[in-house]
Write an enzyme that holds these catalytic residues in place. Structure first.
Site, PDB file in Angstrom:
ATOM      1  N   SER A  86       0.809  -1.224   0.000  1.00 24.73           N
ATOM      2  CA  SER A  86       0.000   0.000   0.000  1.00 24.73           C
ATOM      3  C   SER A  86       0.844   1.276   0.000  1.00 24.73           C
ATOM      4  CB  SER A  86      -0.918   0.008   1.230  1.00 24.73           C
ATOM      5  OG  SER A  86      -0.157  -0.115   2.407  1.00 24.73           O
TER       6      SER A  86
ATOM      7  N   HIS B 226       0.194   4.838   7.087  1.00 21.69           N
ATOM      8  CA  HIS B 226       0.871   5.398   5.909  1.00 21.69           C
ATOM      9  C   HIS B 226       1.362   6.826   6.093  1.00 21.69           C
ATOM     10  CE1 HIS B 226      -2.057   2.309   4.554  1.00 21.69           C
ATOM     11  NE2 HIS B 226      -0.982   1.886   3.926  1.00 21.69           N
TER      12      HIS B 226
ATOM     13  N   ASP C  35      -2.387   8.316   7.875  1.00 18.46           N
ATOM     14  CA  ASP C  35      -3.351   7.500   8.623  1.00 18.46           C
ATOM     15  C   ASP C  35      -2.593   6.571   9.557  1.00 18.46           C
ATOM     16  OD1 ASP C  35      -2.387   5.419   7.087  1.00 18.46           O
ATOM     17  OD2 ASP C  35      -4.181   5.202   5.859  1.00 18.46           O
TER      18      ASP C  35
END
Ligand code: NAG
Ligand code: NAG
Ligand code: NAG
Ligand code: NAG
Length: 375
Positions: free
Chosen positions: A49, A343, A340
């Site tokens: 991600s 990340h 977040d």
């Protein structure tokens, strides 16, 4: 007579204007082409991600998604794209540095019959790991083995388009970047359930990650990749989600230790391959140290908050929930290291990629990306 003179004057004037515009046009084109000077023919992105640019939007069962607000709030167009970030991620910055377009997700490109992969594509997928099955928590992802398999298809297509020789030449000059391993570390250290711990000691676990990674890397080399930008695993124990597991909000040192022993093995594997594999060149980026610097000395890098997530929910660190449409988020994303619970913000990723691109040898080893592409 007078009329004619003035109309000649008008024609002359128009001619001059036209010449002026043509000149401006030429200047603009030249300016554009210098700006877009490609440092490599293509960028191929593999990973999780941290560099997903929207592949997971195409996975029906995954819960590792970011194609909704407030993700993308600072991305061009302010649109959520599937990037787990407020804006651009490390793959975008790397592409920018190389003078290439932002990478497109493979799963959207392959739907188009006239797709052209010769300037690159991204296979990265939220939740992905070196091991299949790091994605159990997220229901679905594209593990690194599958990403490499997809690249095999792309490589065939490039050979069809360009012919074998030209394809080999293009691939040998292209940049292959790999950002993977965090989810594997989370799989072992991230939860308190002991089932993962049965996979052996921390050293054995790192060794098996490395063994699998070497196989995946070697396949990319065999497909024609020569220039690799490989990011070590960051100090993932310091992300808000991991800090949140302890009342004192300290980093999960066990997870950080796991990342650092894996990184050590990774670097020595790369050093070994450089001696073994013809024309193999690499940049190993010490993500761990560079990212930890941002976290430990935020002010030095222009940050005010390096522990809490900008977007999320509940708790001091806003780390009990992902960044969702109803979450609150910080007003200034540039002063937070974390977007977040897992990340980094665009601001943090910009520093990471700047350092990988032109930073010193102690962080980008043995050469930085700028040097790598000019070899
Ligand atoms: C694919 O893109 C490359 C450069 O991005 C270009 O040179 C080539 O002509 C394109 N090929 C096709 C079939 O569109
Ligand atoms: C992942 O699954 C594929 C297909 O089942 C298998 O070939 C591969 O070896 C597996 N990879 C790892 C690292 O376990
Ligand atoms: C929380 O952090 C403290 C201080 O570093 C440590 O002693 C303790 O073991 C941690 N607790 C857990 C559950 O990790
Ligand atoms: C946001 O934070 C950055 C970095 O700390 C700072 O330079 C900038 O002035 C801040 N912007 C606003 C509007 O406060």
């Amino acid at each position: 007579m007078k009329k004619m003179a003035s109309s000649i004057h008008v024609v002359k004037h128009n001619l001059l204007l036209q010449m002026f515009y043509s000149l401006m046009f030429i200047i603009t084109i030249n300016f554009k082409s210098t700006r877009a000077d490609k440092l490599a023919p293509a960028l191929f992105v593999f990973g999780d991600s941290l560099v997903d640019v929207g592949n997971n939007n195409h996975l029906p069962f995954t819960i590792a998604r970011a194609n909704f607000p407030h993700n993308g709030i600072d991305f061009p167009g302010h649109k959520p794209t599937g990037r787990f970030s407020n804006g651009k991620n490390a793959a975008d910055f790397l592409a920018e540095k190389l003078g290439l377009e932002y990478p497109l997700p493979y799963l959207s490109m392959r739907q188009n019959k006239n797709n052209n992969f010769s300037s690159g594509v991204s296979f990265a997928s939220g939740g992905a790991g070196i091991f299949n099955g790091t994605d159990q928590l997220y229901r679905q992802s594209i593990p690194l083995d599958k990403q490499v398999e997809y690249f095999g298809t792309v490589q065939e297509k490039i050979v069809q388009q360009l012919g074998l020789q030209q394809a080999q030449k293009t691939l040998s000059k292209s940049v292959f970047t790999i950002v993977i391993g965090s989810n594997d570390i989370f799989g072992y250290y991230g939860s308190s359930t002991s089932s993962q711990m049965k996979k052996g000691t921390p050293l054995q676990y790192a060794a098996s990650m490395l063994l699998a990674f070497k196989g995946q890397f070697k396949r990319l080399y065999d497909y024609g990749g020569r220039k690799f930008v490989i990011f070590g695993v960051a100090a993932v124990g310091c992300c808000p989600a991991q800090r949140d597991r302890n009342k004192t909000e300290v980093c999960n040192e066990a997870a950080n230790f796991g990342a650092s022993i894996y990184n050590k093995g990774l670097l020595s594997a790369l050093q070994y391959y450089q001696k073994q594999l013809k024309d193999f060149q690499y940049t190993y980026f010490d993500t761990y140290t560079v990212f930890l610097n941002l976290i430990e000395q935020p002010a030095t890098y222009g940050f005010k908050e390096s522990k809490a997530a900008c977007c999320g929910g509940l708790g001091n660190l806003h780390a009990k929930l992902a960044c969702l449409p109803f979450s609150t988020y910080c007003s200034n994303r540039s002063d937070h290291v974390f977007w977040d619970l897992y990340h980094p913000t665009e601001a943090a990723d910009r520093i990471i990629v700047d350092t990988a691109f032109s930073g010193p040898r102690k962080y980008a080893f043995p050469v930085n990306v700028q040097q790598l592409v000019s070899i």
